[in-house]
Design a protein around this motif. Structure first.
Motif, short mmCIF file in Angstrom:
data_model
loop_
_atom_site.label_atom_id
_atom_site.label_comp_id
_atom_site.label_asym_id
_atom_site.label_seq_id
_atom_site.Cartn_x
_atom_site.Cartn_y
_atom_site.Cartn_z
N ILE A 9 69.10 -40.89 39.46
CA ILE A 9 67.99 -40.24 38.76
C ILE A 9 68.38 -39.98 37.31
N TYR A 10 69.60 -39.51 37.11
CA TYR A 10 70.07 -39.23 35.76
C TYR A 10 70.06 -40.51 34.92
N LEU A 11 70.56 -41.60 35.49
CA LEU A 11 70.59 -42.88 34.76
C LEU A 11 69.18 -43.33 34.41
N ALA A 12 68.24 -43.22 35.36
CA ALA A 12 66.87 -43.64 35.11
C ALA A 12 66.24 -42.84 33.98
N VAL A 13 66.50 -41.52 33.96
CA VAL A 13 65.94 -40.68 32.91
C VAL A 13 66.55 -41.02 31.56
N VAL A 14 67.86 -41.29 31.51
CA VAL A 14 68.52 -41.67 30.26
C VAL A 14 67.87 -42.94 29.69
N VAL A 15 67.64 -43.92 30.56
CA VAL A 15 67.00 -45.17 30.11
C VAL A 15 65.60 -44.89 29.57
N LEU A 16 64.85 -44.06 30.27
CA LEU A 16 63.50 -43.71 29.82
C LEU A 16 63.54 -42.98 28.47
N VAL A 17 64.52 -42.11 28.29
CA VAL A 17 64.65 -41.38 27.03
C VAL A 17 64.94 -42.34 25.88
N ILE A 18 65.86 -43.28 26.10
CA ILE A 18 66.19 -44.25 25.05
C ILE A 18 64.97 -45.09 24.69
N ILE A 28 60.63 -34.89 25.22
CA ILE A 28 60.86 -33.58 25.83
C ILE A 28 60.30 -33.52 27.25
N PRO A 29 59.06 -33.99 27.52
CA PRO A 29 58.58 -33.97 28.92
C PRO A 29 59.47 -34.76 29.87
N ILE A 30 59.97 -35.91 29.42
CA ILE A 30 60.85 -36.72 30.27
C ILE A 30 62.12 -35.93 30.61
N CYS A 31 62.70 -35.28 29.60
CA CYS A 31 63.94 -34.51 29.82
C CYS A 31 63.70 -33.32 30.73
N VAL A 32 62.57 -32.64 30.57
CA VAL A 32 62.26 -31.49 31.41
C VAL A 32 62.08 -31.91 32.86
N LEU A 33 61.27 -32.95 33.08
CA LEU A 33 61.05 -33.43 34.45
C LEU A 33 62.34 -33.98 35.06
N PRO A 331 79.06 -32.26 39.11
CA PRO A 331 79.69 -33.36 38.38
C PRO A 331 79.08 -33.54 37.00
N GLY A 332 79.79 -34.27 36.15
CA GLY A 332 79.21 -34.75 34.90
C GLY A 332 78.59 -36.10 35.19
N PHE A 333 77.28 -36.15 35.32
CA PHE A 333 76.62 -37.35 35.84
C PHE A 333 76.88 -38.58 34.99
N LEU A 334 76.79 -38.42 33.67
CA LEU A 334 76.97 -39.59 32.82
C LEU A 334 78.43 -40.04 32.80
N LEU A 335 79.36 -39.10 32.87
CA LEU A 335 80.77 -39.46 32.94
C LEU A 335 81.06 -40.24 34.22
N ASP A 336 80.50 -39.80 35.33
CA ASP A 336 80.67 -40.52 36.60
C ASP A 336 80.09 -41.92 36.51
#
Length: 452
Positions: A9-18, A28-33, A331-336
């Motif tokens: 989920i974290y990876l998917a949101v990072v891609v959407l943010v970029i 901001i809505p993407i990060c909040v959700l 965990p640190g999701f992006l580090l993992d």
């Protein structure tokens, strides 16, 4: 490395943010959700998912509070100096010393850069541009040249290093899991590389077009200049620059670093602000102090309010801050994700550095050089740690990309303060900046690869 649904989920949101930043859409809505979804899935509790939203913003605001306060104090001091005319008195010695286009370009840029180090580029624009633009144009520098040099030195060199206020390196280092001092030290050669290349190329292209007749000096509209100054203005024009110079020397000699240096500078600024207000307003100083402090903090909050929820999401990517949001053991999701990627795909410093600077540039496309700093910081930690690279250097490189892009040199919506005050076309300004800045970032990337 075992990846859980929360990681994906974290990876998917990072891609959407970029993607959202690249398309200049609000993220901001993407990060909040995304924050809520990760909190819900990770804790297996809807209620704790809602609590995660608050905790993420609280952790983000806690990390940003020192930056918000120091900028508020500095802007309050600047607003007071503008009101009493001390800014004009401070710049008056430069009027007769600027006589050629070359001196006008480099002199105006250096003045804007120096002021920007203490009060940030946008407030510095309001102080420097109305006074220095007519002086530069009378010396033969075209309007677009005056705007460009103030833009490159202020929004580029001064803000990307941010060596005095340290807002940018504080945010980047928090996400990267390294010290502010290490990011500051790593950013020095990168700021020099980007700054020297971009300003020299920008000046050479400007002089070439002046020789060809493509650029000419238009009508010079002189700024409204005061002729009389009170005791407070004279005091401020001498004491403020002297005090800040002494402050810088003190931080070097003691030495003071990171938060200690910021606290020292903030204390000096507040005492100067109070002394000038009392000297100017006398018994009415309490009301004036409240008004100028409100102006300063309103400006600061306006800058950082959109950054808080974005940073809250990306802080979950760092193992140093994630437990503050999700609880002990989080965990640190992006580090993992970075470790998992390194285990399956052979990575080296060069491609990682290129990825980070490109992500930084993309993150800056929203016009805020700071909204992408947590992203590039966590990305530097995630990709740099598994390959044994210098995380501080990679984080500083990402900071260069994000600030030079979104801080206000590469996108028209990021240069509106300079364009508005000088009256130049923002699209023309960013077009003229584009090749010099991209070349500067390319050279900085090579330097970072050699250092990392």
């Amino acid at each position: 490395m075992h990846l859980t649904p929360s990681h994906w989920i974290y990876l998917a949101v990072v891609v959407l943010v970029i993607i959202g930043m690249a398309l200049r859409k609000g993220v901001i809505p993407i990060c909040v959700l995304g924050t809520f979804a990760i909190g819900w899935v990770y804790t297996h509790s809807f209620v704790k998912g809602l609590q995660t939203l608050y905790n993420a913003n609280l952790a983000s605001a806690t990390n940003l509070l020192g930056i918000i306060i120091i900028i508020g104090l500095m802007v309050a001091l600047l607003r007071l100096m503008e009101r009493i005319g001390a800014d004009q008195l401070l710049l008056r010695p430069f009027r007769n010393s600027v006589k050629t286009p070359g001196v006008a370009f480099w002199g105006t840029g250096l003045i804007k850069g120096a002021v920007s180090l203490f009060v940030w580029p946008t407030p510095a624009t309001m102080m420097v541009a109305p006074l220095m633009t007519p002086i530069a144009m009378r010396a033969g520098l075209p309007l677009i040249g005056a705007a460009m040099t103030m833009n490159l030195f202020g929004h580029g060199i001064a803000l990307s290093g941010d060596f005095v206020i340290q807002g940018a390196p504080k945010l980047t280092s928090s996400a990267a899991g390294v010290s502010v001092t290490s990011v500051l030290q790593a950013s020095v050669p990168l700021v020099l590389a980007t700054g020297v290349v971009s300003t020299v190329l920008g000046y050479l292209f400007l002089r070439r077009d002046m020789r060809r007749g493509k650029l000419t000096v238009g009508e010079v509209q002189a700024a409204q200049v005061r002729t009389e100054f009170g005791a407070a203005a004279k005091f401020a024009a001498v004491v403020v620059p002297s005090a800040f110079l002494a402050t810088i020397l003190t931080t070097i000699l003691l030495p003071l670093r990171g938060g200690d240096a910021t606290a020292f500078i903030g204390g000096v600024a507040l005492l100067l602000f109070l002394a000038i207000a009392i000297l100017e307003y006398g018994l009415k100083a309490p009301a004036a102090v409240m008004t100028f402090l409100q102006d300063g903090f309103i400006f600061s909050i306006r800058v950082f309010a959109p950054v808080i929820p974005i940073a809250g999401f990306f802080f979950m990517g760092s193992p140093d801050v994630s437990p503050q949001i999700l609880g002990t053991g989080a965990p640190g999701f992006l580090l993992d994700l970075g470790k998992a990627l390194a285990a399956h795909v052979p990575l080296s410093v060069a491609p990682v550095a290129i990825i980070i600077v490109l992500v930084g540039v993309i993150a800056g496309l929203d016009g805020s050089g700071f909204s992408g700093l947590v992203l590039v910081g966590t990305l530097a930690q995630a990709l740099g740690t598994p390959i044994g690279a210098n995380v501080a250097v990679l984080a500083a490189l990402g900071q260069m990309g994000s600030v030079w892009s979104g801080g206000g040199t590469l996108v028209p919506w990021g240069v509106l303060d300079i364009a508005g005050v000088t009256g130049c076309d923002p699209e023309e300004l960013t077009r003229r900046n584009f090749i010099p800045v991209i070349c500067g970032l390319a050279v900085a990337t090579v330097v970072a690869i050699l250092l990392a």
